[in-house]
Design a protein around this motif. Structure first.
Motif, PDB file in Angstrom:
ATOM      1  N   TYR A  65       0.779  -1.170  -0.095  1.00 28.01           N
ATOM      2  CA  TYR A  65      -0.092   0.016   0.099  1.00 28.01           C
ATOM      3  C   TYR A  65       0.916   1.131   0.077  1.00 28.01           C
ATOM      4  N   ILE A  75      -8.272  -2.744   5.981  1.00 28.38           N
ATOM      5  CA  ILE A  75      -7.754  -3.772   5.489  1.00 28.38           C
ATOM      6  C   ILE A  75      -8.466  -5.069   5.293  1.00 28.38           C
ATOM      7  N   GLN A  78      -8.893  -7.093   2.111  1.00 27.29           N
ATOM      8  CA  GLN A  78      -7.742  -7.827   1.692  1.00 27.29           C
ATOM      9  C   GLN A  78      -7.182  -8.787   2.370  1.00 27.29           C
TER      10      GLN A  78
END
Length: 140
Positions: A65, A75, A78
């Motif tokens: 990132y 997050i 992900q």
């Protein structure tokens, strides 16, 4: 003919880098997860980078990132805990020149862990295995 091929090859290399705005979040995935990705762009004073992996030793599902300082990034999409072979964040490293704070809850809330370069290759060592849900970064 040879010079035309060289020019075409150079343009192919330049297009992917120039197509991404500099202040946009950039996410890249390594092929095998065994090595950290280095910035190919010159770092800007208002951005930080954070490399996260689902496996200790910077392996498994990994994301890089690059975000503006002070921006809170959640997050959980992900790095969901225990879903699809991804088991949360288990390795984290910040770029040189910046440091990042991992948070136990979304929206940069809850308990915190500061990550400085080179980071933690195994978050179990600091009792943060699969705890990270969001982060933000700042300049060193």
């Amino acid at each position: 003919m040879g010079s035309i091929l060289r020019i075409a090859a150079l343009l192919c290399l330049a297009l992917p880098i120039s197509a991404v705005p500099f202040d946009q979040q950039i996410i890249t995935r390594p092929n095998d997860g065994s090595q950290r990705i280095k910035n190919i762009m010159t770092p800007e004073a208002s951005h930080g980078g954070l490399y996260l992996c689902s496996g200790a030793g910077f392996v498994g599902h990994c994301e890089y990132y690059r975000t503006a300082f002070g921006s809170c990034i959640t997050i959980t999409d992900q790095f969901p805990t225990g879903q699809g072979g991804v088991n949360g964040v288990n390795a984290a490293g910040a770029d040189r020149g910046s440091w990042c704070t991992l948070y136990a809850n979304s929206n940069c809330q809850g308990s915190e862990l500061q990550v400085h370069y080179p980071g933690y290759d195994d978050l179990r060592k600091v009792q943060w295995r699969a705890k990270a849900r969001s982060y933000n970064c700042a300049a060193e």
